[in-house]
Motif scaffolding. Sequence first.
Motif, PDB file in Angstrom:
ATOM      1  N   LEU A  66      -9.599   0.390  54.284  1.00  0.00           N
ATOM      2  CA  LEU A  66      -8.340   0.028  54.934  1.00  0.00           C
ATOM      3  C   LEU A  66      -8.102   0.858  56.192  1.00  0.00           C
ATOM      4  CD1 LEU A  66      -5.734  -1.620  54.872  1.00  0.00           C
ATOM      5  CD2 LEU A  66      -4.725   0.151  53.430  1.00  0.00           C
ATOM      6  N   LEU A  67      -8.392   2.143  56.132  1.00  0.00           N
ATOM      7  CA  LEU A  67      -8.193   3.015  57.295  1.00  0.00           C
ATOM      8  C   LEU A  67      -9.108   2.609  58.451  1.00  0.00           C
ATOM      9  CD1 LEU A  67      -7.865   6.535  55.606  1.00  0.00           C
ATOM     10  CD2 LEU A  67      -6.050   5.151  56.621  1.00  0.00           C
ATOM     11  N   ILE A  68     -10.326   2.230  58.129  1.00  0.00           N
ATOM     12  CA  ILE A  68     -11.262   1.798  59.167  1.00  0.00           C
ATOM     13  C   ILE A  68     -10.752   0.544  59.864  1.00  0.00           C
ATOM     14  CG2 ILE A  68     -13.563   0.838  59.581  1.00  0.00           C
ATOM     15  CD1 ILE A  68     -14.618   2.723  57.435  1.00  0.00           C
ATOM     16  N   MET A  69     -10.236  -0.400  59.083  1.00  0.00           N
ATOM     17  CA  MET A  69      -9.757  -1.644  59.673  1.00  0.00           C
ATOM     18  C   MET A  69      -8.484  -1.424  60.501  1.00  0.00           C
ATOM     19  SD  MET A  69     -12.078  -3.623  58.937  1.00  0.00           S
ATOM     20  CE  MET A  69     -11.312  -4.975  59.809  1.00  0.00           C
ATOM     21  N   LEU A  80      -8.619   7.472  62.436  1.00  0.00           N
ATOM     22  CA  LEU A  80      -8.508   6.891  61.097  1.00  0.00           C
ATOM     23  C   LEU A  80      -9.835   6.333  60.619  1.00  0.00           C
ATOM     24  CD1 LEU A  80      -5.064   5.031  61.111  1.00  0.00           C
ATOM     25  CD2 LEU A  80      -5.641   7.242  60.125  1.00  0.00           C
ATOM     26  N   ALA A  81     -10.632   5.812  61.531  1.00  0.00           N
ATOM     27  CA  ALA A  81     -11.945   5.282  61.148  1.00  0.00           C
ATOM     28  C   ALA A  81     -12.832   6.394  60.599  1.00  0.00           C
ATOM     29  CB  ALA A  81     -12.608   4.610  62.343  1.00  0.00           C
ATOM     30  N   THR A  82     -12.781   7.548  61.228  1.00  0.00           N
ATOM     31  CA  THR A  82     -13.582   8.685  60.758  1.00  0.00           C
ATOM     32  C   THR A  82     -13.125   9.138  59.377  1.00  0.00           C
ATOM     33  OG1 THR A  82     -13.921   9.416  63.044  1.00  0.00           O
ATOM     34  CG2 THR A  82     -14.313  11.032  61.291  1.00  0.00           C
ATOM     35  N   GLY A  84     -11.512   7.293  57.208  1.00  0.00           N
ATOM     36  CA  GLY A  84     -11.831   6.220  56.271  1.00  0.00           C
ATOM     37  C   GLY A  84     -13.281   6.240  55.840  1.00  0.00           C
ATOM     38  N   LEU A  85     -14.187   6.431  56.786  1.00  0.00           N
ATOM     39  CA  LEU A  85     -15.610   6.499  56.457  1.00  0.00           C
ATOM     40  C   LEU A  85     -15.896   7.691  55.559  1.00  0.00           C
ATOM     41  CD1 LEU A  85     -18.481   5.442  56.828  1.00  0.00           C
ATOM     42  CD2 LEU A  85     -18.648   6.837  58.916  1.00  0.00           C
ATOM     43  N   ALA A  86     -15.252   8.815  55.855  1.00  0.00           N
ATOM     44  CA  ALA A  86     -15.435  10.006  55.023  1.00  0.00           C
ATOM     45  C   ALA A  86     -14.969   9.749  53.591  1.00  0.00           C
ATOM     46  CB  ALA A  86     -14.678  11.182  55.627  1.00  0.00           C
ATOM     47  N   CYS A  87     -13.857   9.020  53.440  1.00  0.00           N
ATOM     48  CA  CYS A  87     -13.346   8.692  52.100  1.00  0.00           C
ATOM     49  C   CYS A  87     -14.349   7.845  51.328  1.00  0.00           C
ATOM     50  CB  CYS A  87     -12.021   7.946  52.213  1.00  0.00           C
ATOM     51  SG  CYS A  87     -10.634   8.962  52.730  1.00  0.00           S
ATOM     52  N   MET A  88     -14.903   6.849  51.987  1.00  0.00           N
ATOM     53  CA  MET A  88     -15.869   5.964  51.329  1.00  0.00           C
ATOM     54  C   MET A  88     -17.123   6.721  50.904  1.00  0.00           C
ATOM     55  SD  MET A  88     -15.498   2.666  53.864  1.00  0.00           S
ATOM     56  CE  MET A  88     -16.742   1.699  52.983  1.00  0.00           C
ATOM     57  N   LEU A  89     -17.644   7.525  51.821  1.00  0.00           N
ATOM     58  CA  LEU A  89     -18.867   8.272  51.525  1.00  0.00           C
ATOM     59  C   LEU A  89     -18.633   9.307  50.426  1.00  0.00           C
ATOM     60  CD1 LEU A  89     -20.247   8.833  55.147  1.00  0.00           C
ATOM     61  CD2 LEU A  89     -20.864   7.042  53.504  1.00  0.00           C
ATOM     62  N   GLY A 113     -21.817  -1.480  55.875  1.00  0.00           N
ATOM     63  CA  GLY A 113     -20.721  -1.561  56.837  1.00  0.00           C
ATOM     64  C   GLY A 113     -21.152  -2.138  58.167  1.00  0.00           C
ATOM     65  N   PHE A 114     -22.266  -1.645  58.697  1.00  0.00           N
ATOM     66  CA  PHE A 114     -22.761  -2.158  59.976  1.00  0.00           C
ATOM     67  C   PHE A 114     -23.254  -3.598  59.848  1.00  0.00           C
ATOM     68  CE2 PHE A 114     -23.201   2.446  60.947  1.00  0.00           C
ATOM     69  CZ  PHE A 114     -22.457   2.460  62.119  1.00  0.00           C
TER      70      PHE A 114
END
Length: 211
Positions: A66-69, A80-82, A84-89, A113-114
């Motif tokens: 959600l943060l990435i979007m 927020l994208a950074t 968000g990605l950190a949360c997922m990883l 993701g990519f």
Amino acid sequence: MAVFSMDWTGFILTGFATLFLIGELLVNMRGIFGLLGMGFIVVYFAVYLETGSFIFMLIIYLVGILLIMIDGKIINDGTLATIGLACMLLAVALAAPNLFAGMYAIIGVLIGGFSSLLFLKAFKRREMWSKITLKDQLTKEKGYNSMNQEYEKLLEKPGITLSDMRPVGTIRINNKNYSAVSNGEWIPKDSDIKVVHVDGTKILVEKYSDE
């Protein structure tokens, strides 16, 4: 099942989960991609975690998406994208049973993701994000004007100060009062002034001289 004991299983599950979940947000698939993505990520966390930890990590993972979007479609500054990605990883890595499985899971998230961006070439883009972003340019040709038309007409007009300007004060032009600011100088009350610059509704004046 034996397949879940293999380190590369996490790569498959997190890869497809991220692929379909982000894909669901990018293109209009009527929830099909969302269901597939949720299925894969639920299986991943359910296999390796107990119920309490499973729910917690799932929430962290979904919040990351959600943060990435939000960053990509609204804020667009990368912060927020950074996060968000950190949360997922972090979520998939902590859920993995060992170091190598965690590495596979992280790679799966990144590739998934990519790869989801490829959906934009094959399916209709989701409109929900474009509705909350401003596409029109605020130009005079389209009826927008950042400078108030009334204030714009005051440029080069003479007037008089109704109060001491230190440097902010009140002026009168054409029998109408305005708030104005001097160019860093002190102008006494009842002094003749002239408007030298207008920026929106900000009026800059200087002491008027007949010379």
